[in-house]
Design an enzyme around this catalytic site. Structure first.
Site, PDB file in Angstrom:
ATOM      1  N   LYS A  32       0.841  -1.200   0.000  1.00 37.17           N
ATOM      2  CA  LYS A  32       0.000   0.000   0.000  1.00 37.17           C
ATOM      3  C   LYS A  32       0.880   1.256   0.000  1.00 37.17           C
ATOM      4  O   LYS A  32       0.689   2.162  -0.809  1.00 37.17           O
ATOM      5  CB  LYS A  32      -0.917  -0.004   1.234  1.00 37.17           C
ATOM      6  CG  LYS A  32      -2.021  -1.069   1.163  1.00 37.17           C
ATOM      7  CD  LYS A  32      -2.765  -1.237   2.493  1.00 37.17           C
ATOM      8  CE  LYS A  32      -3.764  -2.399   2.415  1.00 37.17           C
ATOM      9  NZ  LYS A  32      -4.409  -2.712   3.690  1.00 37.17           N
ATOM     10  N   GLN A  86      -3.926  -1.714  10.121  1.00 36.38           N
ATOM     11  CA  GLN A  86      -3.977  -3.022   9.475  1.00 36.38           C
ATOM     12  C   GLN A  86      -4.551  -4.055  10.440  1.00 36.38           C
ATOM     13  O   GLN A  86      -4.108  -4.175  11.586  1.00 36.38           O
ATOM     14  CB  GLN A  86      -2.568  -3.431   9.001  1.00 36.38           C
ATOM     15  CG  GLN A  86      -2.523  -4.699   8.173  1.00 36.38           C
ATOM     16  CD  GLN A  86      -3.242  -4.592   6.828  1.00 36.38           C
ATOM     17  OE1 GLN A  86      -3.310  -3.526   6.229  1.00 36.38           O
ATOM     18  NE2 GLN A  86      -3.793  -5.696   6.359  1.00 36.38           N
ATOM     19  N   ASP A 127     -10.444   3.395   5.302  1.00 36.13           N
ATOM     20  CA  ASP A 127     -10.858   1.990   5.184  1.00 36.13           C
ATOM     21  C   ASP A 127     -12.383   1.872   5.183  1.00 36.13           C
ATOM     22  O   ASP A 127     -12.932   0.839   4.789  1.00 36.13           O
ATOM     23  CB  ASP A 127     -10.330   1.182   6.385  1.00 36.13           C
ATOM     24  CG  ASP A 127      -9.096   0.358   6.043  1.00 36.13           C
ATOM     25  OD1 ASP A 127      -8.962  -0.046   4.874  1.00 36.13           O
ATOM     26  OD2 ASP A 127      -8.292   0.107   6.958  1.00 36.13           O
TER      27      ASP A 127
END
Ligand code: GUN
Length: 291
Positions: free
Chosen positions: A53, A97, A120
């Site tokens: 990412k 994460q 997210d």
């Protein structure tokens, strides 16, 4: 029937071409879209995901920083770090994460992220906005799947989508998004580990979204001829089988020739998830510019 391969690499690259002018426009206004990626512990798969990412952000000239934290960090310390990033104008997006170590409450952490930086799309405010049909940040994997389907000009309207997996990351937001009139306008069935006679549902699907994490579970007996298969799962084979290191939730060899289109693993949904993280971070910076 020839099965078309829906390449996430092709679609993501086309997206990156298009997004560059938006990034340049923001940078001209002294706003470089920035992502803070928080990685707790040293799970090798999570490390690679975060690296991929952040590398993409770097290659696009965007700002990013990885917060690599020890696995024994306390929940309060983590919450303090999130709070400081919430206040830092250099960051338009915050990504924690998942999964987190067991001693940390996922929900507390997700709730602590400023919903306006929640790229997210996991904060209940953003899930709520999605559920009422007025989305702000749409979770990256479902958003990427819709973008991929759109790129290949597949008309979903009135079709039956069967999603298998009810996670907050993929399955549940996928089911909400695809049923919105302005997005998929599909009829959605959401199946999960408690579903009895799963194949009786999946065989009815015009579009099957397999998001269970069960490697190569869905073979030809689960799919309808001519349907479209979106393979979200990604599992590392150890040891590899004939140089195959990664497999999806679908036993792809067995459905080839039966279905009309399928996303490969790797190179299908994965690249789209990263592309949509970029899109959500750019969107967040644009919201600051226009506020
Ligand atoms: N773990 C698996 N997928 C994801 C994702 O899309 N975002 C985050 N933050 N963690 C994940």
């Amino acid at each position: 029937m020839e099965t078309k391969i829906l390449s996430g690499i092709t679609v993501a690259n086309s997206f990156y071409n298009d997004v560059l002018s938006r990034i340049t426009h923001l940078q001209k206004h002294e706003l470089n879209p920035g992502l803070a990626a928080i990685l707790v512990g040293d799970d090798p798969a999570s490390k690679i995901y975060v690296q991929n990412k952040v590398r993409k952000f770097q290659s696009l000239g965007m700002h990013s920083k990885v917060y690599q934290l020890e696995s024994n960090i306390s929940e309060n310390e983590l919450l303090d770090i999130i709070e400081s990033i919430n206040k830092d104008p250099k960051f338009h997006g915050i990504l924690v994460q998942l999964p987190l170590p067991k001693h940390i409450d996922n929900q507390k952490v997700i709730y602590a992220i400023d919903p306006k930086k929640d790229v997210d799309g996991f904060h209940p405010e953003n899930i709520g906005l999605l559920s009422v049909g007025n989305p702000r940040f749409i979770p990256c994997t479902p958003k990427g799947i819709m973008h991929l389907i759109d790129f290949y000009q597949i008309d979903l309207s009135g079709k039956h989508m069967v999603v298998v997996g009810r996670s907050n990351i993929v399955g549940r937001p996928m089911s909400m998004l695809a049923s919105l009139k302005s997005f998929g306008n599909t009829t959605v069935t959401l199946c999960h580990s408690g579903t009895k006679d799963l194949s009786s549902f999946t065989k009815e699907a015009d579009i099957l979204v397999a998001a269970t994490g069960m490697p190569e579970y869905f073979d030809e007996s689960f799919v309808k001829a001519g349907s479209i298969v979106i393979d979200v799962g990604i599992t590392r084979l150890d040891p590899p089988r004939n140089d195959i290191y990664l497999v999806g939730d679908v036993n792809q060899d067995t459905v080839m020739g039966k279905v009309s289109a399928i996303t490969p693993v790797p190179g299908g949904v994965g690249p789209m998830t990263i592309a949509m993280l970029v899109e959500n971070t750019v969107l967040s910076a644009e919201m600051v510019l226009n506020s």
